[in-house]
Design a protein around this motif. Structure first.
Motif, PDB file in Angstrom:
ATOM      1  N   ILE A 159      47.562  19.046  24.531  1.00 34.93           N
ATOM      2  CA  ILE A 159      47.256  19.039  25.965  1.00 34.93           C
ATOM      3  C   ILE A 159      48.434  18.426  26.701  1.00 34.93           C
ATOM      4  N   LYS A 160      49.030  19.191  27.602  1.00 35.69           N
ATOM      5  CA  LYS A 160      50.245  18.728  28.296  1.00 35.69           C
ATOM      6  C   LYS A 160      49.945  17.733  29.414  1.00 35.69           C
ATOM      7  N   GLU A 161      48.887  17.967  30.167  1.00 37.23           N
ATOM      8  CA  GLU A 161      48.584  17.135  31.330  1.00 37.23           C
ATOM      9  C   GLU A 161      47.781  15.903  30.932  1.00 37.23           C
ATOM     10  N   HIS A 162      47.865  14.886  31.778  1.00 36.65           N
ATOM     11  CA  HIS A 162      47.046  13.678  31.596  1.00 36.65           C
ATOM     12  C   HIS A 162      45.724  13.897  32.322  1.00 36.65           C
ATOM     13  N   ASN A 163      44.819  14.585  31.674  1.00 37.15           N
ATOM     14  CA  ASN A 163      43.524  14.847  32.283  1.00 37.15           C
ATOM     15  C   ASN A 163      42.415  14.293  31.393  1.00 37.15           C
ATOM     16  N   LYS A 164      41.178  14.577  31.749  1.00 42.58           N
ATOM     17  CA  LYS A 164      40.046  14.037  31.002  1.00 42.58           C
ATOM     18  C   LYS A 164      40.074  14.477  29.536  1.00 42.58           C
ATOM     19  N   ALA A 165      40.378  15.733  29.291  1.00 43.80           N
ATOM     20  CA  ALA A 165      40.428  16.249  27.915  1.00 43.80           C
ATOM     21  C   ALA A 165      41.522  15.551  27.117  1.00 43.80           C
ATOM     22  N   PHE A 166      42.651  15.275  27.770  1.00 42.38           N
ATOM     23  CA  PHE A 166      43.751  14.582  27.107  1.00 42.38           C
ATOM     24  C   PHE A 166      43.306  13.200  26.633  1.00 42.38           C
ATOM     25  N   TYR A 167      42.684  12.435  27.518  1.00 40.99           N
ATOM     26  CA  TYR A 167      42.262  11.088  27.150  1.00 40.99           C
ATOM     27  C   TYR A 167      41.104  11.101  26.146  1.00 40.99           C
ATOM     28  N   GLN A 168      40.271  12.136  26.178  1.00 41.63           N
ATOM     29  CA  GLN A 168      39.228  12.267  25.159  1.00 41.63           C
ATOM     30  C   GLN A 168      39.857  12.505  23.782  1.00 41.63           C
ATOM     31  N   LEU A 169      40.923  13.312  23.746  1.00 46.05           N
ATOM     32  CA  LEU A 169      41.620  13.541  22.486  1.00 46.05           C
ATOM     33  C   LEU A 169      42.267  12.248  21.989  1.00 46.05           C
ATOM     34  N   CYS A 170      42.880  11.504  22.902  1.00 45.03           N
ATOM     35  CA  CYS A 170      43.471  10.208  22.523  1.00 45.03           C
ATOM     36  C   CYS A 170      42.411   9.293  21.921  1.00 45.03           C
ATOM     37  N   GLN A 171      41.224   9.270  22.518  1.00 49.26           N
ATOM     38  CA  GLN A 171      40.155   8.414  22.011  1.00 49.26           C
ATOM     39  C   GLN A 171      39.571   8.942  20.699  1.00 49.26           C
ATOM     40  N   HIS A 172      39.670  10.232  20.481  1.00 49.55           N
ATOM     41  CA  HIS A 172      39.241  10.782  19.193  1.00 49.55           C
ATOM     42  C   HIS A 172      40.166  10.282  18.083  1.00 49.55           C
ATOM     43  N   ILE A 173      41.465  10.273  18.368  1.00 53.92           N
ATOM     44  CA  ILE A 173      42.446   9.821  17.383  1.00 53.92           C
ATOM     45  C   ILE A 173      42.383   8.304  17.214  1.00 53.92           C
ATOM     46  N   GLU A 174      42.312   7.590  18.328  1.00 53.08           N
ATOM     47  CA  GLU A 174      42.271   6.119  18.321  1.00 53.08           C
ATOM     48  C   GLU A 174      41.117   5.676  19.224  1.00 53.08           C
ATOM     49  N   PRO A 175      39.959   5.354  18.638  1.00 58.01           N
ATOM     50  CA  PRO A 175      38.785   5.010  19.453  1.00 58.01           C
ATOM     51  C   PRO A 175      39.023   3.875  20.463  1.00 58.01           C
ATOM     52  N   GLN A 176      39.923   2.957  20.173  1.00 57.84           N
ATOM     53  CA  GLN A 176      40.208   1.846  21.088  1.00 57.84           C
ATOM     54  C   GLN A 176      41.351   2.163  22.049  1.00 57.84           C
ATOM     55  N   TYR A 177      41.664   3.431  22.223  1.00 59.80           N
ATOM     56  CA  TYR A 177      42.837   3.843  23.006  1.00 59.80           C
ATOM     57  C   TYR A 177      42.878   3.198  24.396  1.00 59.80           C
ATOM     58  N   MET A 178      41.799   3.265  25.126  1.00 54.75           N
ATOM     59  CA  MET A 178      41.808   2.761  26.506  1.00 54.75           C
ATOM     60  C   MET A 178      42.072   1.250  26.555  1.00 54.75           C
ATOM     61  N   GLN A 179      41.449   0.501  25.675  1.00 49.91           N
ATOM     62  CA  GLN A 179      41.687  -0.942  25.627  1.00 49.91           C
ATOM     63  C   GLN A 179      43.128  -1.225  25.222  1.00 49.91           C
ATOM     64  N   LEU A 180      43.629  -0.472  24.250  1.00 57.45           N
ATOM     65  CA  LEU A 180      45.011  -0.674  23.799  1.00 57.45           C
ATOM     66  C   LEU A 180      46.010  -0.335  24.900  1.00 57.45           C
ATOM     67  N   GLU A 181      45.716   0.694  25.677  1.00 58.71           N
ATOM     68  CA  GLU A 181      46.616   1.036  26.780  1.00 58.71           C
ATOM     69  C   GLU A 181      46.659  -0.103  27.802  1.00 58.71           C
TER      70      GLU A 181
END
Length: 167
Positions: free
Chosen positions: A128-150
């Motif tokens: 996913i090229k853009e920073h959209n909802k699907a992009f961040y969902q994929l990030c959280q799929h790979i790393e469940p703590q993604y948002m906190q880590l960011e």
């Protein structure tokens, strides 16, 4: 410190709390307690292998990666901590794409959680090229703590910036 450039998109009350922590010299100790370890990935080869292992686990059908390196030319001033580029070339009658990931050299000396967060971010761009909802969902799929880590990475960068301003 009047503005917190890494936290400028966050609400004012969060920024004020971070400023208070900096003033009380609590931000550094909090981050050190939360993230006490440093990873051992110091070479481009090690980074490539690390990135490929994450890709193979979570993004098996994503395009192949031709290069992953630590890049000392990436500066957070350019609003980037990592980049994903796709280089297209015509070979015969086929269009070939090479995918490269470059991660800022400052990640050589960070906790492993921050390296995984930025690697996850750049790998998600394979799909996913853009920073959209699907992009961040994929990030959280790979790393469940993604948002906190960011968020914590933004705190870490704010702390580094403050320490540099004191020197």
């Amino acid at each position: 410190m009047k503005t917190l450039k890494y936290l400028s998109a966050y609400p004012e009350h969060i920024q004020q709390r971070v400023i208070a922590m900096i003033s009380a010299q609590q931000l550094g100790p909090l981050l050190a307690q939360r993230y006490p370890n440093q990873h051992g990935i110091q070479t481009d080869k090690m980074l490539y292998d690390y990135t490929l292992s994450i890709k193979n686990e979570f993004l098996k059908n994503a395009p192949a990666i031709s290069k992953v390196i630590f890049d000392s030319k990436i500066k957070d001033i350019q609003h980037a901590l990592g980049t994903h580029t796709q280089i297209s070339r015509i070979q015969g009658n086929k269009l070939k794409a090479k995918h490269e990931i470059r991660i800022a050299s400052l990640f050589k000396n960070t906790p492993p959680e921050f390296l995984k967060m930025i690697t996850t971010h750049e790998l998600a761009h394979l799909k996913i090229k853009e920073h959209n909802k699907a992009f961040y969902q994929l990030c959280q799929h790979i790393e469940p703590q993604y948002m906190q880590l960011e968020f914590d990475l933004r705190l870490y960068l704010t702390h580094l910036e403050h320490q540099a301003s004191l020197a």
